[in-house]
Design a protein around this motif. Structure first.
Motif: not given
Length: 387
Positions: A336-339, A372-373, A379-380
């Motif tokens: 959620l915090s964009k890593q 990795m994207p 995972i998302r």
């Protein structure tokens, strides 16, 4: 006079013994035909000749065809005795009532003599009484089977059965576990629930009658004062069926709304389809009484996936950490915090080093590189499905 009375007593005893000893319809009809000196047929609530005395047994299908299509009788609402001409004979049709009008049966008598005296009428009434008792027993058997099937479906909806148990039951009842169904929920406008009000049961019987009358490939059960339909959508148009049912029920004085699922899935996925249909039901209205489920967001779109597939994907993606709330919370916040490690540490009130340590542990347990994207996308999705 005494001889006539004794004959009536003997007839009554004979018929009672046959009923008590579970005589077949065929045996009972042949005996009744001898008593009345008449041919006799037994019809179900759809005016189908199921049984006939031996002298007209070979004409059952012909009589069914005529009575259902050419006699111009509204047999659903038939409550009085009627006389029908058939092949130069006159059939006297007598309704045999069950607790619900829609579940009644009929007896057809073709007398050899046109004028009956009082004694003949008494004998006829004894025959009708005996056939009524046998029909009531059949009704009870059918109702028990229906309730047992309904209990099974309730357990599937509530998640109380394993897939193995579901498949075993379906196979035992000659239902292919692989057959897919669309689920529809019928809701009727009604007052507050009254345990003495039999309207719910009456509606159930009317729906069952409609399904059987037109040979629709549909299963029915009741859940939380609603009627649930399992429709084989590969064999029938969902919209056509539901609109015909809506119009039919309206003619019988019952106004309903219907929500139905977007997916057609096997019965083991009944809970998912029920939820879809129930969501669709919530947006019905008098002007739009029939609605299909349409996902409004990503989460609802994911609900279209069978739960078995969702569970499998979640387990394959997050399995090693599914029981670790701390790592799951960290991973979810990381997504959620964009890593952003600093943001994750701030939100979880821990040091950056702690977050880095947890993320390394997650990567090791999942055996993936969580930077990795493509891994992050899986995972998302798994986290969204888990919610």
């Amino acid at each position: 006079m005494e001889e006539k009375l004794q004959e009536l007593i003997n007839i009554s005893q004979n018929l009672t013994n046959m009923v008590n000893h579970n005589a077949t319809y065929q045996h009972l009809l042949d005996t009744s035909a001898d008593i009345l000196d008449a041919a006799i047929i037994f019809l179900d609530s759809h005016f189908k000749v199921h049984y006939a005395s031996s002298q007209i047994l070979s004409r059952r299908e012909l009589m069914t065809e005529y009575l259902r299509k050419d006699a111009d009788i509204d047999y659903l609402n038939l409550t009085d005795t009627v006389k029908i001409n058939f092949n130069q004979s006159e059939i006297h049709i007598f309704p045999i009532f069950s607790p619900f009008n829609e579940n009644k049966a009929f007896v057809g008598i073709i007398p050899h003599q046109k004028q009956l005296n009082a004694f003949d009428i008494l004998k006829r009434q004894q025959v009708l009484n005996a056939l009524g008792l046998v029909n009531a027993r059949t009704d009870l058997f059918n109702e028990t089977a229906f309730r047992n099937q309904s209990d099974f479906f309730l357990n599937v909806v509530q998640g109380n059965l394993t897939e193995k148990a579901i498949n075993q039951y379906l196979t035992a009842t000659q239902i292919d576990p692989k057959t897919t169904y669309t689920v529809a929920i019928l809701n009727f406008q009604q007052k507050a629930f009254d345990p003495n009000d039999h309207l719910f049961d009456k509606r159930q019987q009317v729906i069952r009658w409609f399904i059987e009358e037109y040979h629709y490939p549909v299963l029915l059960f009741a859940y939380q004062r609603q009627f649930i339909l399992l429709i084989q959508s590969q064999r029938v148009s969902i919209h056509e069926f539901l609109h015909r049912l809506y119009q039919f029920m309206a003619k019988q004085g019952h106004t309903l709304t219907t929500g139905f699922s977007k997916n057609a899935l096997p019965i083991k996925e009944l809970a998912d389809m029920y939820n879809q249909a129930n969501d669709a039901l919530q947006v019905t209205s008098p002007s739009h009484p029939i609605m299909q489920f349409h996902p409004k967001n990503a989460k609802e779109l994911l609900q279209l996936l069978p739960s078995s597939e969702s569970d499998k994907f979640i387990k394959n993606t997050l399995g090693p950490i599914l029981e670790d709330e701390e790592l799951l919370k960290t991973l979810s916040t990381y997504i959620l915090s964009k890593q952003n490690i600093s943001e994750v540490a701030h939100l979880l009130y821990v040091h950056r080093n702690t977050i880095n340590y947890r993320l390394k542990s997650i990567s090791k347990l999942l055996q993936v590189d969580i930077t990795m994207p493509d891994v992050l996308a899986d995972i998302r999705l798994a986290l969204l499905l888990k919610q």
